[in-house]
Scaffold this active site. Structure first.
Site, PDB file in Angstrom:
ATOM      1  N   TYR A  35     -46.653 -32.520 -34.135  1.00 26.48           N
ATOM      2  CA  TYR A  35     -47.717 -32.758 -35.114  1.00 26.48           C
ATOM      3  C   TYR A  35     -47.286 -33.834 -36.097  1.00 26.48           C
ATOM      4  O   TYR A  35     -46.108 -34.151 -36.231  1.00 26.48           O
ATOM      5  CB  TYR A  35     -48.105 -31.467 -35.839  1.00 26.48           C
ATOM      6  N   ARG A  54     -43.134 -42.028 -35.205  1.00 28.39           N
ATOM      7  CA  ARG A  54     -42.402 -40.757 -35.163  1.00 28.39           C
ATOM      8  C   ARG A  54     -43.048 -39.782 -34.184  1.00 28.39           C
ATOM      9  O   ARG A  54     -42.356 -39.028 -33.483  1.00 28.39           O
ATOM     10  CB  ARG A  54     -42.322 -40.128 -36.558  1.00 28.39           C
ATOM     11  N   LYS A 149     -40.686 -33.552 -35.036  1.00 29.63           N
ATOM     12  CA  LYS A 149     -41.706 -32.889 -35.863  1.00 29.63           C
ATOM     13  C   LYS A 149     -42.599 -32.048 -34.946  1.00 29.63           C
ATOM     14  O   LYS A 149     -43.631 -32.502 -34.458  1.00 29.63           O
ATOM     15  CB  LYS A 149     -42.530 -33.919 -36.643  1.00 29.63           C
ATOM     16  N   GLU A 181     -32.523 -29.927 -46.265  1.00 29.09           N
ATOM     17  CA  GLU A 181     -33.709 -30.529 -46.877  1.00 29.09           C
ATOM     18  C   GLU A 181     -34.550 -29.413 -47.465  1.00 29.09           C
ATOM     19  O   GLU A 181     -34.145 -28.251 -47.444  1.00 29.09           O
ATOM     20  CB  GLU A 181     -34.493 -31.343 -45.848  1.00 29.09           C
TER      21      GLU A 181
END
Length: 301
Positions: A35, A54, A149, A181
């Site tokens: 996604y 990406r 992702k 993160e």
């Protein structure tokens, strides 16, 4: 605010209430899906080329063919933005490995992907950007390829639920004594001497598109950044902490588990970064973030 009325599903624009996905879709059964989420400001897509690049990298990494060119994906995004009259908010895109009518781990040799997009109206620069948010530390339990992702977001969802139970907005993930993160954003730390640090890229973190855009702006502005892992212990000495993401842009963290970060207010480096990035996306800080003016000027005085 919730999703906008109109969505895109496999070639058709329809109302969200009418969009139907098979329970045998591999995205539902195995989280075999990628996604992206792209911010929209003043009706325009922000950093879109980075998101498409990406997406391609993630699809390659999880063995899903990409059936759409970058221009085709952009056209679908633009059509949904216009259909939903989206001036500010996000467009979410999800590519799954498709539906084959059964639950088979391997699936067919050639996957036929499914494409779903929806929009959300939301203010990008608001009270959280002005006042900052509170966070909590959570052990990072995600899979090893965090640089893709994908929709494997259970660990992040549980981290957010833990934060919500503590009346905190976000979670900072860590493992082996080092910060990775935030639960859905890249983390930046300002250490004594205004040393700005963010985690270096690798399998441990998502290569954030907003992160890269901010890095590019900082180079132009002459601010240097160390790219390395920050220890959990270093967080306690941080003068400022903020996150970057498509959904939060540049978001100050002012408290971690009851301990204030620095002065307990968004600091001058964070304000400078906010000002730089807001201008980069076409926002007028004086109009959208008037609270920036005096603080950024004081920092440069």
């Amino acid at each position: 605010m919730g999703p906008a009325e109109w969505v895109y599903l496999n070639g058709t624009v329809c109302r969200a209430s009418e969009a139907m996905v098979s329970p045998f879709d591999r995205g539902f059964l195995f989280a075999h899906a990628a996604y992206e989420v792209t911010a929209v400001f003043d009706g325009k897509l922000i950093d879109f080329s980075g998101h498409v690049a990406r997406l391609q990298r993630t699809l390659d990494g999880i063995d899903i063919p990409n059936a759409w060119s970058a221009s085709e994906l952009e056209a679908i995004h633009q059509a949904l933005i216009e259909k939903n009259r989206l001036e500010e908010g996000f467009v979410y895109l999800q590519v799954t490995a498709g539906d084959y009518g059964s639950r088979d781990f391997a699936g067919p040799d050639m996957l036929q992907p499914s494409l779903f997009l929806f929009c959300e109206h939301r203010q990008l620069i608001g009270e959280k950007a002005r006042d900052g948010v509170r966070s909590t530390l959570v052990e990072d339990q995600r899979w090893k390829r965090r640089d893709y992702k994908t929709t494997q977001l259970l660990s992040q969802a549980l981290a957010y639920r833990q934060a919500a139970r503590l009346d905190r907005f976000s979670a900072i993930l860590h493992e082996d004594g080092h910060v990775t993160e935030a639960a859905s954003a890249n983390l930046w730390v300002v250490l004594p001497g205004e040393r700005l640090v963010t985690r270096n890229l690798g399998h441990q973190i998502l290569p954030g598109i907003t992160r890269q855009a901010v890095l590019d702006q900082l180079r132009v502005d002459g601010l240097s950044v160390e790219q390395r892992a920050v220890t959990v212990a270093e967080l306690s000495s941080a003068a400022e902490i903020f996150t970057t993401s498509a959904t939060g842009l540049v978001l100050p963290i002012i408290d971690i588990d009851g301990s204030p970060v620095g002065s307990g207010r968004p600091g001058p480096v964070t304000r400078r970064v906010q000002s730089l990035y807001y201008r980069a996306i076409g926002a007028d800080p004086a109009a959208r973030a008037p609270w920036l003016r005096s603080e950024v000027r004081a920092d440069r005085a």
